[in-house]
Design a protein around this motif. Structure first.
Motif, mmCIF file in Angstrom:
data_model
loop_
_atom_site.group_PDB
_atom_site.id
_atom_site.type_symbol
_atom_site.label_atom_id
_atom_site.label_comp_id
_atom_site.label_asym_id
_atom_site.label_seq_id
_atom_site.Cartn_x
_atom_site.Cartn_y
_atom_site.Cartn_z
ATOM 1 N N ILE A 163 15.767 -10.974 53.736
ATOM 2 C CA ILE A 163 15.973 -11.228 52.363
ATOM 3 C C ILE A 163 16.029 -12.505 51.789
ATOM 4 O O ILE A 163 15.465 -12.664 50.815
ATOM 5 N N GLU A 164 16.760 -13.268 52.559
ATOM 6 C CA GLU A 164 16.809 -14.656 51.899
ATOM 7 C C GLU A 164 15.637 -15.672 52.078
ATOM 8 O O GLU A 164 15.407 -16.237 51.105
ATOM 9 N N HIS A 169 21.341 -29.240 38.531
ATOM 10 C CA HIS A 169 21.141 -27.907 39.441
ATOM 11 C C HIS A 169 22.254 -27.673 40.457
ATOM 12 O O HIS A 169 22.636 -26.612 40.813
ATOM 13 N N LEU A 170 22.739 -28.819 41.026
ATOM 14 C CA LEU A 170 23.660 -28.606 42.294
ATOM 15 C C LEU A 170 25.093 -28.430 41.679
ATOM 16 O O LEU A 170 25.831 -28.003 42.495
ATOM 17 N N LYS A 171 25.334 -28.721 40.520
ATOM 18 C CA LYS A 171 26.605 -28.801 39.883
ATOM 19 C C LYS A 171 27.347 -27.197 39.971
ATOM 20 O O LYS A 171 28.491 -27.334 40.519
ATOM 21 N N THR A 206 18.919 -34.651 37.295
ATOM 22 C CA THR A 206 18.094 -33.098 37.301
ATOM 23 C C THR A 206 18.885 -32.513 38.300
ATOM 24 O O THR A 206 19.164 -31.350 38.538
ATOM 25 N N LEU A 207 18.620 -33.370 39.667
ATOM 26 C CA LEU A 207 19.398 -32.490 40.874
ATOM 27 C C LEU A 207 20.737 -32.292 40.887
ATOM 28 O O LEU A 207 21.140 -31.294 41.293
ATOM 29 N N LEU A 229 10.241 -19.431 46.870
ATOM 30 C CA LEU A 229 10.082 -18.914 45.487
ATOM 31 C C LEU A 229 10.940 -19.792 44.595
ATOM 32 O O LEU A 229 10.515 -20.518 43.546
ATOM 33 N N ASP A 230 12.358 -19.686 45.030
ATOM 34 C CA ASP A 230 13.118 -20.668 43.987
ATOM 35 C C ASP A 230 14.485 -20.735 44.752
ATOM 36 O O ASP A 230 15.310 -20.257 45.292
ATOM 37 N N VAL A 231 14.673 -22.109 44.983
ATOM 38 C CA VAL A 231 15.612 -22.647 45.668
ATOM 39 C C VAL A 231 17.014 -22.346 45.366
ATOM 40 O O VAL A 231 18.051 -21.889 45.945
ATOM 41 N N MET A 232 17.183 -22.316 44.011
ATOM 42 C CA MET A 232 18.383 -21.925 43.158
ATOM 43 C C MET A 232 18.876 -20.248 43.503
ATOM 44 O O MET A 232 20.007 -20.082 43.869
ATOM 45 N N VAL A 233 17.891 -19.469 43.462
ATOM 46 C CA VAL A 233 18.117 -18.130 43.619
ATOM 47 C C VAL A 233 18.282 -17.834 45.221
ATOM 48 O O VAL A 233 19.288 -17.195 45.468
ATOM 49 N N PHE A 234 17.674 -18.686 45.961
ATOM 50 C CA PHE A 234 18.056 -18.618 47.538
ATOM 51 C C PHE A 234 19.372 -18.865 47.589
ATOM 52 O O PHE A 234 19.918 -18.125 48.501
ATOM 53 N N TRP A 235 19.929 -19.944 47.165
ATOM 54 C CA TRP A 235 21.207 -20.329 47.434
ATOM 55 C C TRP A 235 22.256 -19.649 47.008
ATOM 56 O O TRP A 235 23.255 -19.105 47.648
ATOM 57 N N ASN A 236 22.022 -18.805 45.754
ATOM 58 C CA ASN A 236 23.007 -17.730 45.399
ATOM 59 C C ASN A 236 22.867 -16.540 46.005
ATOM 60 O O ASN A 236 24.246 -15.983 46.135
ATOM 61 N N VAL A 237 21.755 -15.978 46.682
ATOM 62 C CA VAL A 237 21.819 -14.943 47.326
ATOM 63 C C VAL A 237 22.434 -15.178 48.773
ATOM 64 O O VAL A 237 23.517 -14.351 49.153
ATOM 65 N N ARG A 238 22.255 -16.382 49.350
ATOM 66 C CA ARG A 238 22.985 -16.614 50.482
ATOM 67 C C ARG A 238 24.356 -16.596 50.437
ATOM 68 O O ARG A 238 25.061 -16.215 51.186
#
Length: 326
Positions: A253-254, A19-21, A15-16, A260-269
């Motif tokens: 912002i980050e 998501h990290l791919k 699963t990890l 809330l959501d780690v994936m959204v955080f990484w995409n925004v950063r």
């Protein structure tokens, strides 16, 4: 029971990885962009150092400083971004030093851009006084003022952090980011207020310089060509300044997105890094590197290892020809 735990562990690992791919491709793209810009900036710094005519011009000295600062900013922010991406812990003292240096560079770039706008204003609106104002001594004083202003807030944050943090905390290991030093709410608010005040001052300065250059362009028809070049240069500096200053608000912002959501955080950063760190660094070579004919000729000469025969005559005579931005 052991087989069940092994199966659950494998499922969690898969699963990890799933998501990290998508994120594994992003560091590769960042590496390519950073490597390309570091090469271009390095070549331009080499070109600047090889020509005495560039060493004597205030505008090119400031341009070389932006190249130097942008290069180290990209390198250090890339290292911290990758460390945060892979959650690599480092000792808090080196982390504080790195974050302080990054903050100094983040302030140095916009302050230098404003200084370059003022230099264009003096060159266009006060051409008779430009040579007496843009002297090596005055240029050195301006550089010292730029670095002094850039050090104020980051050094204040570092001192407050070291004073308020306990001795146990200073022995810990953390995933390095600027947020580590802004745990105190009042310190974060002070940093944000200082950045906003600095942005307002710099924005008003750039707008004022643009308006005065525009007025000079309308009143002096013989200088229309030079004034129009100055207007385009100031506009590009304004865009670059706006992008540089927007990166100051990205942490606010980050960080809420992390909960809330780690994936959204990484995409925004990741998007913030491309837009507000990489993009302004791309504009520096464009404004004075590729748009300036004399500098571009010298750059081609060294980029092709001296095989640009057509431009050799122009490069030899670069001292006797006024330097202008197209």
């Amino acid at each position: 029971m052991t087989m069940l735990n092994l199966t659950e562990s494998n499922n969690l690992t898969n699963t990890l990885l799933y998501h990290l791919k998508p994120l594994n491709e992003k560091p590769l793209l960042v590496q390519v962009l950073v490597g390309l810009l570091l090469y271009v900036n390095g070549l331009m710094i080499f070109t600047f150092l090889k020509k005495e005519a560039f060493l004597e011009e205030t505008r090119y000295i400031l341009f070389a400083q932006t190249l130097f600062v942008d290069s180290f900013t990209m390198l250090l922010t890339y290292l911290t971004l990758m460390g945060y991406f892979y959650q690599y812990p480092v000792h808090i003292i080196p982390c504080c030093i790195i974050c302080t240096v990054i903050s100094v560079f983040n302030f140095c770039t916009p302050v230098t851009l404003v200084t370059m706008c003022l230099e264009r204003y003096v060159a266009i609106c006060m051409p008779l006084r430009h040579s007496s104002i843009s002297t090596p001594k005055n240029t050195l004083i301006v550089l010292l003022v730029i670095w002094a202003v850039s050090f104020v807030l980051p050094l204040f944050v570092l001192i407050v952090f070291l004073v308020y943090d306990s001795s146990v905390g200073l022995q810990s290991y953390v995933v390095c980011s600027l947020e580590v030093m802004l745990q105190l709410n009042w310190l974060a608010d002070t940093m944000a207020a200082g950045q906003q005040i600095l942005f307002i001052i710099m924005f008003c300065t750039v707008v004022s310089a643009y308006i005065k250059i525009l007025t000079a362009a309308r009143s002096a028809t013989s200088e229309n060509k030079k004034s129009s070049k100055g207007l385009r240069t100031v506009i590009l500096h304004g865009i670059q300044l706006f992008l540089c200053m927007l990166q100051f608000i990205t942490p606010y912002i980050e960080m809420p997105l992390w909960k809330l959501d780690v994936m959204v955080f990484w995409n925004v950063r990741y998007a913030d890094y491309i837009l507000f760190v990489i993009s302004p660094c791309c504009l520096s070579p464009l404004i004075y590197g590729l748009r300036d004919k004399k500098f571009c000729n010298a750059l081609k000469h060294y980029a092709f290892c001296g095989f640009a025969v057509v431009n050799r005559h122009k490069i030899r005579n670069v001292k006797t020809i006024p330097l202008e931005v197209n």
